[in-house]
Each structure stands twice: as structure tokens, then as C-alpha cells.
Design a protein around this motif. Structure first.
Motif, PDB file in Angstrom:
ATOM      1  N   PRO A  50       0.938  -1.212   0.104  1.00  0.00           N
ATOM      2  CA  PRO A  50       0.022   0.079  -0.150  1.00  0.00           C
ATOM      3  C   PRO A  50       0.816   1.299   0.018  1.00  0.00           C
ATOM      4  N   LEU A  51       0.350   2.324  -0.466  1.00  0.00           N
ATOM      5  CA  LEU A  51       1.070   3.771  -0.542  1.00  0.00           C
ATOM      6  C   LEU A  51       1.557   4.134   0.729  1.00  0.00           C
ATOM      7  N   GLU A  52       0.989   3.846   1.505  1.00  0.00           N
ATOM      8  CA  GLU A  52       1.414   4.126   3.308  1.00  0.00           C
ATOM      9  C   GLU A  52       2.417   3.568   3.547  1.00  0.00           C
ATOM     10  N   GLU A  53       2.621   2.300   3.264  1.00  0.00           N
ATOM     11  CA  GLU A  53       3.876   1.519   3.697  1.00  0.00           C
ATOM     12  C   GLU A  53       5.169   2.017   2.781  1.00  0.00           C
ATOM     13  N   SER A  54       4.730   2.410   1.423  1.00  0.00           N
ATOM     14  CA  SER A  54       6.092   2.542   0.573  1.00  0.00           C
ATOM     15  C   SER A  54       6.393   4.068   0.967  1.00  0.00           C
ATOM     16  N   LEU A  55       5.523   4.868   1.255  1.00  0.00           N
ATOM     17  CA  LEU A  55       5.797   6.091   1.647  1.00  0.00           C
ATOM     18  C   LEU A  55       6.327   6.435   2.920  1.00  0.00           C
ATOM     19  N   PHE A  56       6.075   5.492   4.003  1.00  0.00           N
ATOM     20  CA  PHE A  56       6.646   5.533   5.354  1.00  0.00           C
ATOM     21  C   PHE A  56       8.186   5.089   5.240  1.00  0.00           C
ATOM     22  N   GLN A  57       8.390   4.172   4.203  1.00  0.00           N
ATOM     23  CA  GLN A  57       9.677   3.687   4.144  1.00  0.00           C
ATOM     24  C   GLN A  57      10.618   4.800   3.573  1.00  0.00           C
ATOM     25  N   VAL A  58      10.026   5.536   2.573  1.00  0.00           N
ATOM     26  CA  VAL A  58      10.745   6.424   1.965  1.00  0.00           C
ATOM     27  C   VAL A  58      11.070   7.666   2.938  1.00  0.00           C
ATOM     28  N   LEU A  59      10.165   7.957   3.802  1.00  0.00           N
ATOM     29  CA  LEU A  59      10.125   9.242   4.720  1.00  0.00           C
ATOM     30  C   LEU A  59      11.271   8.947   5.844  1.00  0.00           C
ATOM     31  N   GLU A  60      11.191   7.440   6.171  1.00  0.00           N
ATOM     32  CA  GLU A  60      12.189   6.924   7.212  1.00  0.00           C
ATOM     33  C   GLU A  60      13.655   6.971   6.597  1.00  0.00           C
ATOM     34  N   ILE A  61      14.041   6.781   5.543  1.00  0.00           N
ATOM     35  CA  ILE A  61      15.072   6.756   4.829  1.00  0.00           C
ATOM     36  C   ILE A  61      15.655   8.490   4.743  1.00  0.00           C
ATOM     37  N   LEU A  62      14.650   9.196   4.355  1.00  0.00           N
ATOM     38  CA  LEU A  62      15.058  10.789   4.631  1.00  0.00           C
ATOM     39  C   LEU A  62      15.390  11.238   6.024  1.00  0.00           C
ATOM     40  N   ARG A  63      14.509  10.734   6.830  1.00  0.00           N
ATOM     41  CA  ARG A  63      14.599  11.111   8.336  1.00  0.00           C
ATOM     42  C   ARG A  63      15.902  10.874   8.746  1.00  0.00           C
ATOM     43  N   ARG A  64      16.401   9.657   8.558  1.00  0.00           N
ATOM     44  CA  ARG A  64      17.641   8.936   8.945  1.00  0.00           C
ATOM     45  C   ARG A  64      18.978   9.973   8.106  1.00  0.00           C
ATOM     46  N   HIS A  65      18.728  10.376   7.280  1.00  0.00           N
ATOM     47  CA  HIS A  65      19.879  11.077   6.523  1.00  0.00           C
ATOM     48  C   HIS A  65      19.540  12.513   6.613  1.00  0.00           C
ATOM     49  N   GLY A  66      18.504  13.188   7.421  1.00  0.00           N
ATOM     50  CA  GLY A  66      18.381  14.475   7.666  1.00  0.00           C
ATOM     51  C   GLY A  66      17.966  15.325   6.608  1.00  0.00           C
ATOM     52  N   VAL A  67      17.328  14.739   5.487  1.00  0.00           N
ATOM     53  CA  VAL A  67      17.023  15.389   4.182  1.00  0.00           C
ATOM     54  C   VAL A  67      15.567  15.946   4.683  1.00  0.00           C
ATOM     55  N   HIS A  68      15.285  17.139   4.258  1.00  0.00           N
ATOM     56  CA  HIS A  68      14.145  18.022   4.572  1.00  0.00           C
ATOM     57  C   HIS A  68      13.295  17.803   3.552  1.00  0.00           C
ATOM     58  N   VAL A  69      11.871  17.501   3.922  1.00  0.00           N
ATOM     59  CA  VAL A  69      10.849  17.428   2.932  1.00  0.00           C
ATOM     60  C   VAL A  69       9.930  18.512   2.825  1.00  0.00           C
ATOM     61  N   ARG A  70      10.064  19.360   1.452  1.00  0.00           N
ATOM     62  CA  ARG A  70       9.549  20.590   1.541  1.00  0.00           C
ATOM     63  C   ARG A  70       7.846  20.192   1.462  1.00  0.00           C
ATOM     64  N   ARG A  71       7.482  19.428   0.516  1.00  0.00           N
ATOM     65  CA  ARG A  71       6.074  19.200   0.087  1.00  0.00           C
ATOM     66  C   ARG A  71       5.654  17.712  -0.185  1.00  0.00           C
ATOM     67  N   ILE A  72       4.633  17.306   0.056  1.00  0.00           N
ATOM     68  CA  ILE A  72       4.251  16.075  -0.431  1.00  0.00           C
ATOM     69  C   ILE A  72       2.902  16.019  -1.107  1.00  0.00           C
ATOM     70  N   GLU A  73       2.902  15.705  -2.311  1.00  0.00           N
ATOM     71  CA  GLU A  73       1.667  15.560  -3.093  1.00  0.00           C
ATOM     72  C   GLU A  73       1.224  14.256  -3.341  1.00  0.00           C
ATOM     73  N   THR A  74      -0.070  13.711  -3.185  1.00  0.00           N
ATOM     74  CA  THR A  74      -0.548  12.381  -3.292  1.00  0.00           C
ATOM     75  C   THR A  74      -1.447  12.464  -4.430  1.00  0.00           C
ATOM     76  N   GLU A  75      -1.441  11.242  -5.322  1.00  0.00           N
ATOM     77  CA  GLU A  75      -2.367  10.926  -6.554  1.00  0.00           C
ATOM     78  C   GLU A  75      -2.867   9.721  -6.326  1.00  0.00           C
ATOM     79  N   ALA A  76      -4.343   9.812  -6.062  1.00  0.00           N
ATOM     80  CA  ALA A  76      -5.297   8.612  -6.221  1.00  0.00           C
ATOM     81  C   ALA A  76      -5.271   7.953  -7.536  1.00  0.00           C
ATOM     82  N   ALA A  77      -5.687   6.822  -7.698  1.00  0.00           N
ATOM     83  CA  ALA A  77      -6.152   6.092  -8.795  1.00  0.00           C
ATOM     84  C   ALA A  77      -7.268   6.764  -9.238  1.00  0.00           C
ATOM     85  N   ASP A  78      -7.463   7.190 -10.617  1.00  0.00           N
ATOM     86  CA  ASP A  78      -8.653   7.911 -10.965  1.00  0.00           C
ATOM     87  C   ASP A  78      -8.726   7.728 -12.406  1.00  0.00           C
ATOM     88  N   LEU A  79      -9.763   8.021 -13.017  1.00  0.00           N
ATOM     89  CA  LEU A  79     -10.203   7.729 -14.493  1.00  0.00           C
ATOM     90  C   LEU A  79      -8.978   8.359 -15.363  1.00  0.00           C
TER      91      LEU A  79
END
Length: 93
Positions: A50-79
Motif C-alpha cells: 500500500p502507498l502508506e507503507e511505501s511512503l513510510f519507507q521513503v520518509l524513514e530513509i529521508l529522516r535518517r539522512h536528515g533530508v528536509h521534505v518541503r512538500r508531499i503531493e498524493t495521487e489517487a487512482a482515478d479515471l
């Protein structure tokens, strides 16, 4: 339509500053779209998990390396995303 929508994945795009410290680990977890030396966009797709798990994994990598997240945009499956995936073109092309 429901069955077709299930064929495409939800996704997220993270805008981050100074990702170079985490680049090697990030390449294994998501697609990196470089903007310039100090800023990047990271595309995270939910394919196996699920997206939440994939996103959590990436955010954890960024946190460990002290990388600053400026913005998060999500995209749902749509037509519109389904049309793009099936045809390779947007509705306005």
C-alpha cells in the motif's frame, strides 16, 4: 471500471532539499526526478505494498539522512490516470 482502476497504483511525489546523502538508499525505494543540485522530486508508487507503507519507507530513509521534505503531493487512482496509463496520452494531447 473498478477492476481497471485496481490495475493502476496510487502514488505520491515528495519535494525535498539536499537529497544527495540519501540518494543510494532512495534509488532502491523510489524514482528520483532531479530538479537541480539542491532540490529533487521523488516519485513513490504503491505497486507491491500500500502507498502508506511505501511512503513510510521513503520518509524513514529521508529522516535518517536528515533530508528536509518541503512538500508531499498524493495521487489517487482515478479515471484520468487510468486513461494516461492505457493510452500513454493525457486527455488534452
Amino acid at each position: 471500471i473498478e477492476r481497471l482502476l485496481n490495475r493502476i497504483s496510487a502514488g505520491a511525489r515528495l519535494h525535498v532539499s539536499n537529497p544527495s546523502a540519501a540518494a543510494l538508499e532512495l534509488r532502491a525505494a523510489c524514482r528520483i526526478r532531479e530538479l537541480d543540485g539542491d532540490n529533487a522530486e521523488l516519485d513513490v508508487e504503491a505497486t507491491e505494498a500500500p502507498l502508506e507503507e511505501s511512503l513510510f519507507q521513503v520518509l524513514e530513509i529521508l529522516r535518517r539522512h536528515g533530508v528536509h521534505v518541503r512538500r508531499i503531493e498524493t495521487e489517487a487512482a482515478d479515471l484520468e490516470r487510468l486513461f494516461l496509463k492505457l493510452t500513454g496520452r493525457s486527455l488534452r494531447d
